[in-house]
Design a protein around this motif. Sequence first.
Motif, mmCIF file in Angstrom:
data_model
loop_
_atom_site.group_PDB
_atom_site.id
_atom_site.type_symbol
_atom_site.label_atom_id
_atom_site.label_comp_id
_atom_site.label_asym_id
_atom_site.label_seq_id
_atom_site.Cartn_x
_atom_site.Cartn_y
_atom_site.Cartn_z
ATOM 1 N N THR A 1 73.488 44.459 56.167
ATOM 2 C CA THR A 1 72.230 44.995 55.638
ATOM 3 C C THR A 1 72.301 46.508 55.483
ATOM 4 O OG1 THR A 1 71.302 45.241 57.866
ATOM 5 C CG2 THR A 1 70.902 43.143 56.711
ATOM 6 N N GLU A 2 73.336 47.135 56.049
ATOM 7 C CA GLU A 2 73.471 48.593 55.994
ATOM 8 C C GLU A 2 74.483 49.042 54.957
ATOM 9 O OE1 GLU A 2 72.587 49.982 60.507
ATOM 10 O OE2 GLU A 2 74.529 49.018 60.147
ATOM 11 N N HIS A 3 75.332 48.142 54.505
ATOM 12 C CA HIS A 3 76.370 48.520 53.556
ATOM 13 C C HIS A 3 75.830 48.397 52.140
ATOM 14 C CE1 HIS A 3 80.123 48.631 51.305
ATOM 15 N NE2 HIS A 3 80.670 49.166 52.379
ATOM 16 N N ARG A 4 75.133 49.429 51.687
ATOM 17 C CA ARG A 4 74.527 49.425 50.359
ATOM 18 C C ARG A 4 75.428 50.179 49.388
ATOM 19 N NH1 ARG A 4 69.159 47.882 50.656
ATOM 20 N NH2 ARG A 4 68.866 46.716 52.595
ATOM 21 N N LEU A 5 75.741 49.545 48.278
ATOM 22 C CA LEU A 5 76.655 50.126 47.293
ATOM 23 C C LEU A 5 75.874 50.610 46.076
ATOM 24 C CD1 LEU A 5 79.724 50.486 46.723
ATOM 25 C CD2 LEU A 5 79.631 48.312 45.494
ATOM 26 N N PRO A 6 76.009 51.883 45.696
ATOM 27 C CA PRO A 6 75.360 52.336 44.459
ATOM 28 C C PRO A 6 75.746 51.441 43.287
ATOM 29 C CG PRO A 6 76.203 54.219 45.686
ATOM 30 C CD PRO A 6 76.710 52.992 46.389
ATOM 31 N N ASP A 7 74.782 51.081 42.481
ATOM 32 C CA ASP A 7 74.983 50.066 41.459
ATOM 33 C C ASP A 7 76.036 50.457 40.421
ATOM 34 O OD1 ASP A 7 74.010 47.486 40.200
ATOM 35 O OD2 ASP A 7 73.644 48.880 38.552
ATOM 36 N N TRP B 1 78.525 70.534 47.758
ATOM 37 C CA TRP B 1 79.256 70.257 46.519
ATOM 38 C C TRP B 1 78.683 69.057 45.771
ATOM 39 C CZ3 TRP B 1 81.791 74.173 44.798
ATOM 40 C CH2 TRP B 1 82.297 75.111 45.697
ATOM 41 N N LEU B 2 77.975 68.189 46.469
ATOM 42 C CA LEU B 2 77.227 67.148 45.753
ATOM 43 C C LEU B 2 76.127 67.787 44.917
ATOM 44 C CD1 LEU B 2 76.888 64.377 48.500
ATOM 45 C CD2 LEU B 2 78.318 64.285 46.440
ATOM 46 N N ARG B 3 75.483 68.809 45.475
ATOM 47 C CA ARG B 3 74.437 69.499 44.717
ATOM 48 C C ARG B 3 75.016 70.285 43.543
ATOM 49 N NH1 ARG B 3 71.978 70.394 50.017
ATOM 50 N NH2 ARG B 3 73.125 72.367 50.149
ATOM 51 N N ARG B 4 76.301 70.609 43.614
ATOM 52 C CA ARG B 4 76.916 71.407 42.550
ATOM 53 C C ARG B 4 77.719 70.560 41.565
ATOM 54 N NH1 ARG B 4 78.838 77.283 44.664
ATOM 55 N NH2 ARG B 4 78.967 77.555 42.394
ATOM 56 N N GLY B 5 77.480 69.248 41.577
ATOM 57 C CA GLY B 5 78.022 68.466 40.476
ATOM 58 C C GLY B 5 78.862 67.255 40.807
ATOM 59 N N LEU B 6 79.262 67.079 42.068
ATOM 60 C CA LEU B 6 80.080 65.915 42.394
ATOM 61 C C LEU B 6 79.211 64.658 42.494
ATOM 62 C CD1 LEU B 6 82.614 67.200 45.094
ATOM 63 C CD2 LEU B 6 82.877 67.104 42.602
ATOM 64 N N ASP B 7 79.803 63.529 42.107
ATOM 65 C CA ASP B 7 79.135 62.227 42.198
ATOM 66 C C ASP B 7 79.627 61.406 43.384
ATOM 67 O OD1 ASP B 7 77.544 62.275 39.670
ATOM 68 O OD2 ASP B 7 79.545 62.507 38.794
ATOM 69 N N GLY B 8 80.465 62.005 44.201
ATOM 70 C CA GLY B 8 80.962 61.292 45.365
ATOM 71 C C GLY B 8 82.165 61.994 45.955
ATOM 72 N N TRP B 9 82.604 61.468 47.102
ATOM 73 C CA TRP B 9 83.754 62.012 47.818
ATOM 74 C C TRP B 9 84.763 60.919 48.120
ATOM 75 C CZ3 TRP B 9 84.627 67.037 48.324
ATOM 76 C CH2 TRP B 9 83.561 67.943 48.408
ATOM 77 N N ARG B 10 86.012 61.241 47.921
ATOM 78 C CA ARG B 10 87.108 60.492 48.531
ATOM 79 C C ARG B 10 87.518 61.306 49.751
ATOM 80 N NH1 ARG B 10 92.735 61.897 49.797
ATOM 81 N NH2 ARG B 10 94.039 60.063 49.487
ATOM 82 N N VAL B 11 87.537 60.689 50.919
ATOM 83 C CA VAL B 11 87.820 61.399 52.163
ATOM 84 C C VAL B 11 89.256 61.120 52.586
ATOM 85 C CG1 VAL B 11 87.218 61.636 54.595
ATOM 86 C CG2 VAL B 11 85.419 61.442 52.876
ATOM 87 N N ASP C 1 72.766 58.283 45.366
ATOM 88 C CA ASP C 1 73.526 57.464 44.432
ATOM 89 C C ASP C 1 75.016 57.806 44.451
ATOM 90 O OD1 ASP C 1 73.184 55.311 42.682
ATOM 91 O OD2 ASP C 1 73.380 56.598 40.919
ATOM 92 N N ALA C 2 75.442 58.677 45.375
ATOM 93 C CA ALA C 2 76.838 59.111 45.412
ATOM 94 C C ALA C 2 77.712 58.091 46.133
ATOM 95 C CB ALA C 2 76.945 60.476 46.087
ATOM 96 N N TRP C 3 78.995 58.153 45.852
ATOM 97 C CA TRP C 3 79.998 57.216 46.362
ATOM 98 C C TRP C 3 80.764 57.858 47.507
ATOM 99 C CZ3 TRP C 3 84.728 55.537 42.885
ATOM 100 C CH2 TRP C 3 85.372 54.426 43.442
ATOM 101 N N GLY D 1 78.784 53.296 56.765
ATOM 102 C CA GLY D 1 79.649 54.442 56.567
ATOM 103 C C GLY D 1 80.282 54.428 55.199
ATOM 104 N N TRP D 2 81.594 54.213 55.167
ATOM 105 C CA TRP D 2 82.329 54.207 53.908
ATOM 106 C C TRP D 2 81.828 53.088 53.000
ATOM 107 C CZ3 TRP D 2 84.304 58.575 55.062
ATOM 108 C CH2 TRP D 2 84.935 58.821 56.286
ATOM 109 N N HIS D 3 81.692 53.384 51.713
ATOM 110 C CA HIS D 3 81.376 52.331 50.750
ATOM 111 C C HIS D 3 82.587 51.434 50.508
ATOM 112 C CE1 HIS D 3 78.006 55.052 49.213
ATOM 113 N NE2 HIS D 3 77.417 53.934 49.570
#
Length: 633
Positions: free
Chosen positions: A127-133, A325-335, A367-369, A386-388
């Motif tokens: 119920t916690e693992h929500r994936l942006p559509d 950096w999300l506010r400055r244009g990124l749509d997500g992070w690969r960690v 909505d970020a990944w 945590g991680w998507h």
Amino acid sequence: MAGSSTGSPDPLDPHHDGSVMYVDGVGAGLGDEVTLRVRVPHGADGSPGASRVVLRAVRDGEPAVSHATQVSEDAAGTWWEVDLRLVNRVTSYRFLVSRGPDDFRWLTATGVHARDVADAGDFKISTEHRLPDWIADEVGYQVFPDRFGRTQTGAAVPDWAIPCEWDQPVVHKGPDVPFQWYGGTLDGVAEHLDHLDLLGATLLYLTPVFEAWSTHRYDAVSFDRVDPLLGGDEALERLAQAVHDRGLRLVGDLTTNHTGEHHDWFVRALEDPSSPERAFYRFSDEYPHGYAAWLDIPSLPKLDHTSAEMARRLYAGPDSVVAHWLRRGLDGWRVDVANMTGRFGGDDLAHHVAQEIRHTIDEVSPDAWLLAEHGHDATADLTGPGWHGTMDYAGFTRPVWCWLNGGAPGGAGLPHGLDYLGLPVDIPVLPASAAVATMREVHGSIPWTAWQGSTMHLDSHDTPRFRTVTGGGTDGGVDLVGRGRDLHLVGLGLQMTMPGVPVVFMGDELGLTAVDGEHARTPYPWEHRDTWDEATLEAYRSWIALRRQHVALRRGGLRWLHAGEDSMTFLREHPDQTLLVHAVRRPCAAVDLPVHALGPDAGLTPLTGAAAGVAGGTLTLPGEPGVSVHEVR
């Protein structure tokens, strides 16, 4: 049934997965009810595949049983339904499918088993693992910024850099490896976004862009500024704007496990033991260099995630690096190195770190990944908030390499050929049945949404090129003679037809070769179009277009029908469409399957590859090498 004892696929096995075809209520919350569906094909003689289907779900740690109801029947089989209330954050479940008192079969996410099996392979709903559509529809393109496109920035060349001409060979062994500087920039990437459009890619993933003392930039000097060699902060903003103007997405790369030894924080920690930054790292005479370092590499001091102040600055909250950096244009992070982040000796804060990053994302850019790098089995890290998803080396890259290994010519000049993704052995050559067993075991241990939120790579900047794995060249150039092309394109067909997000590493579409990850970081040969393998480029364009055109390939479930020595066969099922995918690595006998495994009165429309045949109740799949896709009607 062939699958009853081993879990290997049988076309008449009952089936369930976490897709919308089989779960009504995807995205449900704690306390909500979902409806689960099971498809049970009739036997080969037309007899019912089940007389009862029972749901066994674990609630508060204890199994609970509910009887499913048969809701429909046709000439191909029956559909069963049962409701499940989600009383825990992660609910695991399986089905008992029986034809009578002498028939005992468990249907789990790893297959059908005529014996008791561990709960690890049960279906899971979180119920916690929500994936942006939007993620399910993406096709990614990975760029190593120093090697993609060059422009002038006016930045001074630092002392550590070894300037190189664009056509100069990459050094992949020895001390100069991290310091070869080719001068690629973020404006250079922006100038070549037409290439992403040409391919049909919808997402750009950049390896690190922060200032560092290497061209790989995993040894950051600061997380607060983009490297001036790449054009600085403004260049990243220009690139983000250009990406978004084209309707594409942009994902960045962040190292939460370590910094570089020249990082602002580490320098202050060394200079002033009373500084807050001192607690960001672990200092002790027991460590070889006086401080804990990632894999004992002194240039990469490891971060200590017990420090609340370090977490606040890096990833926890609206003032963090992650949020900025999300506010400055990124749509997500690969960690980077997500599997080791927060793990050190007796400390294991990995899940806590992942949840904190996710909480920040949900607060700043919901909505970020959030994608984790994990080079092996990530299943224990993918069930919570945590991680998507992860880079799916374990469930996709490794089994595909083992099935399609063509042997690098001349053993790649290495004592034992190419090593097997970090193991000091040759890449094994295994049958499709073994590759599929690995895929089912890995993907059966995570929620469906985590599989959808993971990325599929034939290779990356950290591995040999797939074209070399399949038998192409080893010199870092283009395999123009096509020695590994056929197997490469079989892998491409799988990458574009399986669940998850396919990500293409820059240059794979040209047939580039390489024997290791450093070797694979080749400057893009824009000025040498005559060296490109045009057949491979066209295949990438066609396969990406096919994926984008068909909802079943992007959002459908996966039902395995067959896995033998040289071929594997599966269905991608969506309420709006069902597609049949058949992959063959080398010439083999045609595969015959009962046509009613596809559904009632099934017919086929070829979309690509060799045509299958339907006659007399038998589906005949071709033995010609390649990947064929048919729409089931």
